[in-house]
Design a protein around this motif. Structure first.
Motif, PDB file in Angstrom:
ATOM      1  N   LEU A  33       0.818  -1.217   0.000  1.00 34.28           N
ATOM      2  CA  LEU A  33       0.000   0.000   0.000  1.00 34.28           C
ATOM      3  C   LEU A  33       0.850   1.263   0.000  1.00 34.28           C
ATOM      4  O   LEU A  33       0.386   2.324  -0.442  1.00 34.28           O
ATOM      5  CB  LEU A  33      -0.942   0.005   1.196  1.00 34.28           C
ATOM      6  N   SER A  34       2.085   1.157   0.458  1.00 34.94           N
ATOM      7  CA  SER A  34       2.973   2.328   0.438  1.00 34.94           C
ATOM      8  C   SER A  34       3.487   2.630  -0.965  1.00 34.94           C
ATOM      9  O   SER A  34       4.041   3.711  -1.206  1.00 34.94           O
ATOM     10  CB  SER A  34       4.166   2.094   1.378  1.00 34.94           C
ATOM     11  N   GLY A  35       3.343   1.672  -1.890  1.00 33.57           N
ATOM     12  CA  GLY A  35       3.882   1.846  -3.232  1.00 33.57           C
ATOM     13  C   GLY A  35       5.371   1.568  -3.330  1.00 33.57           C
ATOM     14  O   GLY A  35       5.963   1.715  -4.403  1.00 33.57           O
ATOM     15  N   ASP A  82      16.064  -3.120  -5.146  1.00 38.75           N
ATOM     16  CA  ASP A  82      14.797  -2.806  -5.812  1.00 38.75           C
ATOM     17  C   ASP A  82      14.315  -3.990  -6.643  1.00 38.75           C
ATOM     18  O   ASP A  82      15.098  -4.685  -7.284  1.00 38.75           O
ATOM     19  CB  ASP A  82      14.934  -1.580  -6.709  1.00 38.75           C
ATOM     20  N   LEU A  83      13.003  -4.188  -6.624  1.00 38.35           N
ATOM     21  CA  LEU A  83      12.377  -5.320  -7.321  1.00 38.35           C
ATOM     22  C   LEU A  83      11.751  -4.926  -8.654  1.00 38.35           C
ATOM     23  O   LEU A  83      11.150  -5.764  -9.320  1.00 38.35           O
ATOM     24  CB  LEU A  83      11.290  -5.927  -6.431  1.00 38.35           C
ATOM     25  N   GLY A  84      11.881  -3.665  -9.042  1.00 38.09           N
ATOM     26  CA  GLY A  84      11.169  -3.200 -10.225  1.00 38.09           C
ATOM     27  C   GLY A  84       9.744  -2.809  -9.858  1.00 38.09           C
ATOM     28  O   GLY A  84       9.349  -2.843  -8.688  1.00 38.09           O
ATOM     29  N   PRO A  85       8.913  -2.484 -10.824  1.00 37.70           N
ATOM     30  CA  PRO A  85       7.570  -1.944 -10.556  1.00 37.70           C
ATOM     31  C   PRO A  85       6.558  -3.020 -10.169  1.00 37.70           C
ATOM     32  O   PRO A  85       5.557  -3.264 -10.848  1.00 37.70           O
ATOM     33  CB  PRO A  85       7.203  -1.269 -11.873  1.00 37.70           C
ATOM     34  N   VAL A  86       6.791  -3.685  -9.039  1.00 39.29           N
ATOM     35  CA  VAL A  86       5.936  -4.777  -8.593  1.00 39.29           C
ATOM     36  C   VAL A  86       4.737  -4.251  -7.801  1.00 39.29           C
ATOM     37  O   VAL A  86       4.734  -3.129  -7.314  1.00 39.29           O
ATOM     38  CB  VAL A  86       6.732  -5.779  -7.727  1.00 39.29           C
ATOM     39  N   ASP A  97       8.431  -7.152 -17.805  1.00 37.16           N
ATOM     40  CA  ASP A  97       9.835  -7.526 -17.953  1.00 37.16           C
ATOM     41  C   ASP A  97      10.747  -6.787 -16.978  1.00 37.16           C
ATOM     42  O   ASP A  97      11.894  -7.183 -16.775  1.00 37.16           O
ATOM     43  CB  ASP A  97      10.308  -7.275 -19.385  1.00 37.16           C
ATOM     44  N   ARG A  98      10.249  -5.718 -16.383  1.00 33.75           N
ATOM     45  CA  ARG A  98      11.060  -4.955 -15.430  1.00 33.75           C
ATOM     46  C   ARG A  98      10.844  -5.413 -13.998  1.00 33.75           C
ATOM     47  O   ARG A  98      11.493  -4.917 -13.079  1.00 33.75           O
ATOM     48  CB  ARG A  98      10.723  -3.461 -15.547  1.00 33.75           C
ATOM     49  N   MET A  99       9.921  -6.351 -13.784  1.00 30.93           N
ATOM     50  CA  MET A  99       9.607  -6.819 -12.437  1.00 30.93           C
ATOM     51  C   MET A  99      10.464  -8.026 -12.075  1.00 30.93           C
ATOM     52  O   MET A  99      10.684  -8.908 -12.906  1.00 30.93           O
ATOM     53  CB  MET A  99       8.127  -7.201 -12.350  1.00 30.93           C
TER      54      MET A  99
END
Length: 318
Positions: free
Chosen positions: A80-82, A134-138, A193-195
């Motif tokens: 929820l924090s993004g 960082d995990l990417g835009p998950v 592909d970025r995740m």
């Protein structure tokens, strides 16, 4: 298939957890054995459904082994924090996402740094964490900041304002409860592909009937032994928080799985857990109503009447 009952009033009423155990048994005994992305191998069925009544503070917290519900709650608050970096989780002692950035670090640097040492560097070194944690835009990135783009002239585009799906669902539940569009979606095709890992619990749909809010979670891929107990609690917690924010009572959690599987190296877990009898009716108490969905903290949640059996440990497939 059995469905969850409002309460375990008599010896003739199947315990709500039987659904989960029956699914585990069916996968292990009848599932299609297949080679998977991790190379470990699974037994899998396609298209499973579970249903749990969340009324009277009930929560589907598995009792035949201990589920560390605070870990699942901290992860949900992180979504929820993004946030997409594991460092905030590491600082809270949450380990469930550590393997993916560690695997990337070893793969890209060639350094044989063990997982514990990697996590300690994430904890102690903000710059290292920024580069490698960082995990990417998950998940949370898509939930509260889905990217948009707008024309910038001459065939160019610039980044537009992000879409906060969670706030949008809360607003639509308040303003138009009968809508069929109360959806939070994590499957952003343009960014998969970025995740580090494309979303497994990908689609949450909410539904209002009378004064009760229900949630249907669709999960494209589900590790039933390790992942599903966390997913069930997380989805129930999210439903409870949203229901509280919009002034509704909790209804049902309906879980639907696509590729629903058990890993072949989890045989000891499956055998042990299926030998155990479920017992008890855990309840989830929300201690206060914060101003917004984003203002909850771990201290706002209490689980009572939870007396699980011993943990059963098994390796995570990466």
């Amino acid at each position: 298939m059995a469905t969850a009952s409002p309460a375990n009033d008599s010896a003739d009423t199947p315990h709500w957890e039987r659904q989960y155990l029956d699914l585990m048994r069916r996968i292990w005994e009848e599932g299609d054995e297949r080679v998977d992305r991790t190379g470990i191998g699974t037994r899998s069925v396609f298209g499973a459904t579970l249903r749990f009544d969340l009324g009277n503070d009930r929560v589907p917290l598995i009792t035949t082994k201990r589920v560390y519900w605070k870990t699942a709650a901290r992860e949900m608050l992180w979504f929820l924090s993004g946030e997409t970096n594991i460092r905030p989780l590491v600082l809270q002692g949450v380990k469930i996402w550590n393997e993916w950035p560690h695997a990337r670090y070893v793969r890209e640097t060639g350094e044989d740094l063990d997982l514990d040492a990697f996590v300690e560097r994430i904890r102690e070194d903000e710059d290292f964490a920024r580069e490698w944690g960082d995990l990417g835009p998950v998940y949370g990135k898509q939930w509260v900041d889905w990217p948009t783009y707008e024309p910038a002239g001459e065939g160019l585009y610039r980044r537009g304002p992000g879409i906060d799906q969670v706030s949008g669902v809360i607003a639509s539940l308040r303003d138009n409860p009968g809508s069929r569009r109360h959806i939070v979606e994590g499957w952003n095709v343009a960014e998969l592909d970025r995740m580090a890992l494309p979303p497994c619990h990908k689609t949450y749909q909410f539904h209002v009937a009378g004064d009760r809010l229900s949630c249907l979670l669709y999960q494209r891929s589900c590790d039933v032994a390790l992942g599903l107990p966390f997913n069930l609690f997380g989805a129930a917690l999210l439903t409870r928080m949203i229901a509280q924010q919009v002034g509704l009572e909790p209804g049902h959690l309906v879980w639907s799985g696509g590729d629903t599987h058990l890993y072949l190296n989890h045989e000891h877990l499956v055998t042990e857990q299926l030998s155990r009898e479920p017992d008890g009716e855990p309840r989830l108490i929300l201690q206060r109503k914060p101003p917004t969905i984003f203002d909850y903290a771990i201290g706002d949640f209490e689980v009572v009447d939870y007396t699980p059996q011993a943990p059963i440990r098994a390796p995570v497939a990466v």
